[in-house]
Design a protein around this motif. Structure first.
Motif, PDB file in Angstrom:
ATOM      1  N   TYR A  89      54.675  47.385 -85.940  1.00  0.00           N
ATOM      2  CA  TYR A  89      55.191  48.741 -85.569  1.00  0.00           C
ATOM      3  C   TYR A  89      56.044  49.096 -86.929  1.00  0.00           C
ATOM      4  O   TYR A  89      56.720  50.148 -86.774  1.00  0.00           O
ATOM      5  CB  TYR A  89      56.129  48.652 -84.434  1.00  0.00           C
ATOM      6  CG  TYR A  89      55.285  48.258 -83.320  1.00  0.00           C
ATOM      7  CD1 TYR A  89      54.178  49.053 -82.832  1.00  0.00           C
ATOM      8  CD2 TYR A  89      55.230  47.017 -82.721  1.00  0.00           C
ATOM      9  CE1 TYR A  89      53.358  48.802 -81.682  1.00  0.00           C
ATOM     10  CE2 TYR A  89      54.398  46.739 -81.573  1.00  0.00           C
ATOM     11  CZ  TYR A  89      53.630  47.606 -81.146  1.00  0.00           C
ATOM     12  OH  TYR A  89      52.817  47.303 -80.084  1.00  0.00           O
ATOM     13  N   GLY A  90      56.049  48.378 -87.881  1.00  0.00           N
ATOM     14  CA  GLY A  90      56.750  48.900 -89.133  1.00  0.00           C
ATOM     15  C   GLY A  90      58.000  48.355 -89.447  1.00  0.00           C
ATOM     16  O   GLY A  90      58.478  47.491 -88.393  1.00  0.00           O
ATOM     17  N   ASP A  91      58.568  48.169 -90.744  1.00  0.00           N
ATOM     18  CA  ASP A  91      59.917  47.646 -90.963  1.00  0.00           C
ATOM     19  C   ASP A  91      60.953  48.521 -90.324  1.00  0.00           C
ATOM     20  O   ASP A  91      61.836  47.742 -89.871  1.00  0.00           O
ATOM     21  CB  ASP A  91      60.176  47.892 -92.497  1.00  0.00           C
ATOM     22  CG  ASP A  91      59.197  46.828 -93.296  1.00  0.00           C
ATOM     23  OD1 ASP A  91      58.634  46.001 -92.620  1.00  0.00           O
ATOM     24  OD2 ASP A  91      59.190  47.028 -94.371  1.00  0.00           O
ATOM     25  N   ALA A  92      60.972  49.643 -90.139  1.00  0.00           N
ATOM     26  CA  ALA A  92      61.979  50.545 -89.737  1.00  0.00           C
ATOM     27  C   ALA A  92      62.204  49.949 -88.037  1.00  0.00           C
ATOM     28  O   ALA A  92      63.233  49.705 -87.639  1.00  0.00           O
ATOM     29  CB  ALA A  92      61.719  51.975 -89.575  1.00  0.00           C
ATOM     30  N   VAL A 129      57.338  52.459 -78.935  1.00  0.00           N
ATOM     31  CA  VAL A 129      56.341  52.124 -79.800  1.00  0.00           C
ATOM     32  C   VAL A 129      54.844  51.646 -78.903  1.00  0.00           C
ATOM     33  O   VAL A 129      53.899  51.685 -79.616  1.00  0.00           O
ATOM     34  CB  VAL A 129      56.828  51.055 -80.781  1.00  0.00           C
ATOM     35  CG1 VAL A 129      57.771  51.342 -81.692  1.00  0.00           C
ATOM     36  CG2 VAL A 129      56.849  49.596 -80.080  1.00  0.00           C
ATOM     37  N   ASN A 130      54.851  51.359 -77.815  1.00  0.00           N
ATOM     38  CA  ASN A 130      53.939  51.117 -76.934  1.00  0.00           C
ATOM     39  C   ASN A 130      54.169  51.562 -75.581  1.00  0.00           C
ATOM     40  O   ASN A 130      54.199  50.787 -74.590  1.00  0.00           O
ATOM     41  CB  ASN A 130      53.795  49.593 -76.843  1.00  0.00           C
ATOM     42  CG  ASN A 130      52.299  49.126 -76.405  1.00  0.00           C
ATOM     43  OD1 ASN A 130      51.451  49.856 -75.839  1.00  0.00           O
ATOM     44  ND2 ASN A 130      51.996  47.754 -76.716  1.00  0.00           N
ATOM     45  N   PRO A 131      54.140  52.836 -75.163  1.00  0.00           N
ATOM     46  CA  PRO A 131      54.404  53.411 -73.910  1.00  0.00           C
ATOM     47  C   PRO A 131      53.404  52.920 -72.930  1.00  0.00           C
ATOM     48  O   PRO A 131      53.983  52.812 -71.833  1.00  0.00           O
ATOM     49  CB  PRO A 131      54.634  54.912 -73.973  1.00  0.00           C
ATOM     50  CG  PRO A 131      53.721  54.891 -75.477  1.00  0.00           C
ATOM     51  CD  PRO A 131      53.915  53.930 -76.285  1.00  0.00           C
ATOM     52  N   ARG A 132      52.314  52.705 -73.158  1.00  0.00           N
ATOM     53  CA  ARG A 132      51.308  52.522 -72.285  1.00  0.00           C
ATOM     54  C   ARG A 132      51.440  50.976 -71.604  1.00  0.00           C
ATOM     55  O   ARG A 132      51.275  50.886 -70.293  1.00  0.00           O
ATOM     56  CB  ARG A 132      49.743  52.694 -72.964  1.00  0.00           C
ATOM     57  CG  ARG A 132      48.547  52.500 -71.840  1.00  0.00           C
ATOM     58  CD  ARG A 132      47.355  52.621 -72.431  1.00  0.00           C
ATOM     59  NE  ARG A 132      46.311  52.451 -71.713  1.00  0.00           N
ATOM     60  CZ  ARG A 132      44.970  52.428 -71.945  1.00  0.00           C
ATOM     61  NH1 ARG A 132      44.544  52.639 -72.900  1.00  0.00           N
ATOM     62  NH2 ARG A 132      44.199  52.197 -70.758  1.00  0.00           N
ATOM     63  N   PHE A 133      51.463  50.199 -72.521  1.00  0.00           N
ATOM     64  CA  PHE A 133      51.467  48.845 -71.908  1.00  0.00           C
ATOM     65  C   PHE A 133      53.016  48.206 -71.731  1.00  0.00           C
ATOM     66  O   PHE A 133      53.202  47.196 -71.119  1.00  0.00           O
ATOM     67  CB  PHE A 133      50.843  48.063 -72.669  1.00  0.00           C
ATOM     68  CG  PHE A 133      49.384  48.304 -72.963  1.00  0.00           C
ATOM     69  CD1 PHE A 133      48.501  48.183 -71.881  1.00  0.00           C
ATOM     70  CD2 PHE A 133      48.492  48.770 -73.909  1.00  0.00           C
ATOM     71  CE1 PHE A 133      47.080  48.584 -71.882  1.00  0.00           C
ATOM     72  CE2 PHE A 133      47.407  49.118 -74.057  1.00  0.00           C
ATOM     73  CZ  PHE A 133      46.628  49.201 -72.897  1.00  0.00           C
ATOM     74  N   TRP A 134      54.004  48.751 -72.310  1.00  0.00           N
ATOM     75  CA  TRP A 134      55.296  48.400 -72.225  1.00  0.00           C
ATOM     76  C   TRP A 134      56.145  49.641 -71.715  1.00  0.00           C
ATOM     77  O   TRP A 134      57.081  50.427 -72.289  1.00  0.00           O
ATOM     78  CB  TRP A 134      56.023  48.208 -73.377  1.00  0.00           C
ATOM     79  CG  TRP A 134      55.236  47.054 -74.080  1.00  0.00           C
ATOM     80  CD1 TRP A 134      54.412  46.037 -73.480  1.00  0.00           C
ATOM     81  CD2 TRP A 134      55.423  46.653 -75.513  1.00  0.00           C
ATOM     82  NE1 TRP A 134      54.098  45.173 -74.494  1.00  0.00           N
ATOM     83  CE2 TRP A 134      54.429  45.483 -75.578  1.00  0.00           C
ATOM     84  CE3 TRP A 134      56.127  47.090 -76.590  1.00  0.00           C
ATOM     85  CZ2 TRP A 134      54.486  44.748 -76.974  1.00  0.00           C
ATOM     86  CZ3 TRP A 134      56.031  46.400 -77.799  1.00  0.00           C
ATOM     87  CH2 TRP A 134      55.203  45.450 -78.077  1.00  0.00           C
ATOM     88  N   PRO A 135      55.841  50.041 -70.256  1.00  0.00           N
ATOM     89  CA  PRO A 135      56.511  51.415 -69.865  1.00  0.00           C
ATOM     90  C   PRO A 135      58.006  51.483 -70.001  1.00  0.00           C
ATOM     91  O   PRO A 135      58.525  50.133 -69.589  1.00  0.00           O
ATOM     92  CB  PRO A 135      55.839  51.531 -68.641  1.00  0.00           C
ATOM     93  CG  PRO A 135      55.295  50.110 -68.072  1.00  0.00           C
ATOM     94  CD  PRO A 135      54.693  49.607 -69.482  1.00  0.00           C
TER      95      PRO A 135
END
Length: 244
Positions: A122-125, A177-183
């Motif tokens: 998901y990147g450094d930020a 960053v992962n709304p489908r699997f981490w609602p």
């Protein structure tokens, strides 16, 4: 905030506090539940991650390749480190042990390890933001205990509210960053459960109810492993090409 400044603040909470009074204030932070409910094995109902919130249990995909297994194991190790060093900090604080300061510093280091673990995906930020929020998770907990020690109900309520708001912020970052699997609703519930269980563990340890504290830690452990599996599975399912 540096590990040194944080552990210095934690050292202000040394023995000598009236444990009964401390527990009375900490109890304000615990959910309304019976002693039997607190002692019962933790349940981990999850949503399905597809927009439905009817109580369906989320699918956690087991690892099938060496890369997936490595991610699964890494996530479990990092979150087990999180609860292990938290427990050791609680125990050494309650005992007034000289080991408390280095334990607290090691606990803070774990927050950076967790943030670094999501950077490849998901990147450094995002990784840096997660680390910052997790460090706040630790330092705000100090404020909760400081207010409890001072019997300052106003400061305690403020710190408690900010601690749970921080938990929501951690959950919201993961959901973003992962709304489908981490609602969002599921991640918020997981983080709040983690706080509730940790407060119960600390309260029992400070009261000298060591059997109760151990039972609380068993709940913490069961829950955090399920959460770690959700995180690794969510990455694998969202980014199959990255974790083949």
């Amino acid at each position: 905030m540096s590990a040194t400044s944080t552990t210095s603040r934690l050292r202000l909470l040394v023995p000598g506090v009236a444990i009964a009074a401390l527990l009375a204030v900490l109890a304000l932070a615990l959910p309304r539940a019976s002693a039997d409910a607190l002692a019962a094995p933790a349940t981990h109902a999850r949503h399905d991650g597809h927009g439905g919130h009817g109580g369906a249990v989320a699918t956690v995909r087991l690892p099938h390749t060496a890369a997936q297994l490595a991610l699964h194991d890494q996530m479990r190790r990092l979150w087990e480190d999180h609860i292990t060093w938290t427990r050791l900090a609680i125990v050494t604080f309650a005992d007034g042990s000289a080991g408390f300061s280095p334990t607290a510093a090691r606990l803070l280091r774990n927050q950076g390890d967790i943030g670094n673990a999501i950077k490849p995906f998901y990147g450094d930020a995002a990784g840096k933001q997660l680390t910052a929020l997790l460090r706040d998770h630790i330092t705000i907990a100090v404020e909760v205990l400081q207010a409890a020690k001072a019997h300052d109900a106003t400061a305690f309520a403020s710190a408690k509210a900010r601690w749970y708001a921080n938990a929501d912020d951690i959950a919201d970052l993961l959901a973003s960053v992962n709304p489908r699997f981490w609602p969002q609703s599921m991640m918020r519930a997981d983080m709040r459960e983690h706080l509730d269980q940790t407060l119960a563990e600390a309260a029992n340890e400070l009261a000298g109810d060591y059997a109760g504290s151990i039972a609380d830690y068993e709940q913490v452990h069961t829950h955090i492993l399920a959460m770690a599996d959700l995180l690794s599975s969510g990455i694998i399912r969202q980014l199959p090409g990255r974790v083949g």
